[in-house]
Structures are given as structure tokens and as C-alpha cells.
Design an enzyme around this catalytic site. Sequence first.
Site, PDB file in Angstrom:
ATOM      1  N   GLU A 154      42.314  34.862  40.976  1.00  9.37           N
ATOM      2  CA  GLU A 154      41.640  34.501  39.725  1.00  9.37           C
ATOM      3  C   GLU A 154      42.164  35.403  38.616  1.00  9.37           C
ATOM      4  O   GLU A 154      41.451  36.205  38.034  1.00  9.37           O
ATOM      5  CB  GLU A 154      40.121  34.664  39.862  1.00  9.37           C
ATOM      6  CG  GLU A 154      39.336  34.171  38.662  1.00  9.37           C
ATOM      7  CD  GLU A 154      37.853  34.514  38.743  1.00  9.37           C
ATOM      8  OE1 GLU A 154      37.235  34.647  37.677  1.00  9.37           O
ATOM      9  OE2 GLU A 154      37.323  34.677  39.851  1.00  9.37           O
ATOM     10  N   HIS A 164      44.093  35.896  35.028  1.00 14.51           N
ATOM     11  CA  HIS A 164      44.095  35.091  33.811  1.00 14.51           C
ATOM     12  C   HIS A 164      45.207  35.459  32.839  1.00 14.51           C
ATOM     13  O   HIS A 164      45.730  36.570  32.850  1.00 14.51           O
ATOM     14  CB  HIS A 164      42.746  35.230  33.112  1.00 14.51           C
ATOM     15  CG  HIS A 164      41.607  34.732  33.948  1.00 14.51           C
ATOM     16  ND1 HIS A 164      41.515  33.426  34.371  1.00 14.51           N
ATOM     17  CD2 HIS A 164      40.523  35.368  34.465  1.00 14.51           C
ATOM     18  CE1 HIS A 164      40.409  33.281  35.098  1.00 14.51           C
ATOM     19  NE2 HIS A 164      39.807  34.453  35.168  1.00 14.51           N
ATOM     20  N   HIS A 179      35.576  27.739  38.146  1.00 12.12           N
ATOM     21  CA  HIS A 179      35.408  28.981  37.381  1.00 12.12           C
ATOM     22  C   HIS A 179      34.289  28.804  36.363  1.00 12.12           C
ATOM     23  O   HIS A 179      34.083  27.715  35.833  1.00 12.12           O
ATOM     24  CB  HIS A 179      36.731  29.311  36.669  1.00 12.12           C
ATOM     25  CG  HIS A 179      36.746  30.630  35.986  1.00 12.12           C
ATOM     26  ND1 HIS A 179      36.231  30.817  34.718  1.00 12.12           N
ATOM     27  CD2 HIS A 179      37.215  31.836  36.382  1.00 12.12           C
ATOM     28  CE1 HIS A 179      36.375  32.074  34.369  1.00 12.12           C
ATOM     29  NE2 HIS A 179      36.976  32.722  35.355  1.00 12.12           N
ATOM     30  N   ASP A 203      40.225  39.077  38.937  1.00 11.14           N
ATOM     31  CA  ASP A 203      39.799  38.587  37.627  1.00 11.14           C
ATOM     32  C   ASP A 203      40.526  39.351  36.528  1.00 11.14           C
ATOM     33  O   ASP A 203      39.962  39.669  35.489  1.00 11.14           O
ATOM     34  CB  ASP A 203      38.279  38.713  37.465  1.00 11.14           C
ATOM     35  CG  ASP A 203      37.720  37.826  36.356  1.00 11.14           C
ATOM     36  OD1 ASP A 203      38.496  37.066  35.761  1.00 11.14           O
ATOM     37  OD2 ASP A 203      36.515  37.926  36.089  1.00 11.14           O
TER      38      ASP A 203
END
Length: 315
Positions: free
Chosen positions: A7, A9, A154, A278
Site C-alpha cells: 500500500e 502511494h 482503500h 502506507d
Amino acid sequence: MTLIALEEHLIPADLVDQVWPNRAAPEALRTALMDIGEQRLRVMDETGIDMQVLSPAAPAAQGVPAEQSVTLARALNDRVADAMAAHPDRFQGLASLPTPDPAAAAVEAKRAVSELGMCGVVINGHTGGRFLDGPEYDELLGTIEDLGVPIYLHPTYPPPEVAEIYFGGLDPAAAQGLSTAAWGWHVETGLHVLRLAVSGVFDRHPGLQVVVGHMGENLPFSLMRADAVLGGGRPGARSIAEIVRAHVHLTISGYPTVPPLVCALSVFGADRILFSVDYPFGDTQVHARFLAEAPISPTDREKIGHLNAKALFKL
């Protein structure tokens, strides 16, 4: 220990104003999101991350009108594909989808997976208050099932009317925190999964697999309660808990502490837990160290670190 982070970004520099219009963020965070090269690779090397699976920061292509969403999703996916091509052993990608136009989202899912080589899709919660159990999304879910890739479900920001009812009247900073990472994101995503289960989505799409972050978005702690209330003992049918545990995987992103991991292991098992940071919202060093030091078996550590990701995303 091999680590695949799921995850992670980015926001391509030329698309920041479309993805994050008027979004206040520290300059260091914006810089990290826009970097898909030297800085990101250096952080990965320093913290032992072998591969990042990239996805644009929410809401990405879901927070704009339908006609703009299609163009933006294609552009985001092309940028992620460029990063994959530049560093094929370090980056993979999740396809952004223009969910305001469900038919176009199905087309883009096919393109991103079949032509660009992406290993899954990312859907950022609701789209204008519409969840994935709505009939307009059934074709899209069938397409994703046929492609044989998972959905990373998400969180996204709450609709304005929800934000006002639940978080109105608070100090703005407290309202922002409670509506997002402190609470709201997690309970809404857990609710989204339960909606998919109770509405029959997983019965209609038996091959569909969903990944949620944040140690299961409160599902490990609350699943048996939901199962009991929603009819866990229905004769001749799978219970809600059985459905969720057959179709849902979770990552550790944002929850690098032992008690939630113990709960997740006891409810979902090590075969359905995956590593995630994340990045750049989460601290890569903290998450890597947490998994390395967690009181679990070496076998479970390898499953969570990379083996489960390789199997589910076909890496």
C-alpha cells in the site's frame, strides 16, 4: 527477510492538482509522494524493502466527474507503468479505476492488467456515496474476477453530509483526524467489506479477493460480533464470518503494534496477512522493524513479509 510492501502511494508531479486539489500537506510529504525514483529507492534500500506495489493517493480518479475520471485514471496508470518499466524488480502497480463511470472502469481494469502488466486494482472506498455492492458495479467486479487479480480496498474521505453529522462541531484538527486515519477510514472500510458479504457480492463472484489495510480495518476485532448479529448460523449457507475469511486479506499498514497483530492472526490466520507500510504516510523503518521483531514464528514472518503477496498478486 524479503519484504514486499503493498500500500505504497505516489502522486505523479504533473497530476498533483488533479489528484489532490487544495489538499494541504507538508512539503516533505508532497515531495515524497511525487518522487518515483532516487529518494524512494533510497528509503527502500535503507529499510530493506525489496518491492513496493504502487498506487496513487486517494481519492485519485474517484473524486472527479465521470468524464474527467476516465482520462485521469488512464494517465495515473500510464505513470505507474512507467515506474514499473524503469525499475521492474522494485516496483509493481495497482490500477486506478474511473469508478464514477463503472463501464469505463471495467475497460480500464482490462487495459491496466492485460496491457500494462499491473498486479491488481485499487478502489478507494465509496464513489460519491455509492459502495461496490451497488448493481452498477457488478460488471466491474465480474471483470476483475475474470482478470484473476485482487482489489485493494482503500479508505477515502467521507461524504460531506456524513462528515457534518459525525464530526461537525469539533475542533477542525480533531474532526479531520477522527474522520480519517484516527477512526473514520477504518470503520467505513470494514463496513464496506461487510456490505459486500451481506449483499451477496461474494456469492455472485466466488473468485473475487479483496485486500484491506490497517490490520483489517477493525474486522478482526468485530467479525464474530457481526457474524452473530447478521445470522452466522444460517442453515445451508456460509456464515458472514466464513464469507469474509474466504475472500478478504489484510495488511499491517499503520498498525505496527503487537496486540492488533495477535488478534488478526487468531481471526484470519497468517496465510491472509501481508506486509505494508502506507508510504510515505507510514514510517518504513518502523514497519520493517515491527515485523522483524514481532513475537511470531519464522514461517509466519516469511508469509507476511513476502510469500502471501507473491501468491495473491502473482508476483
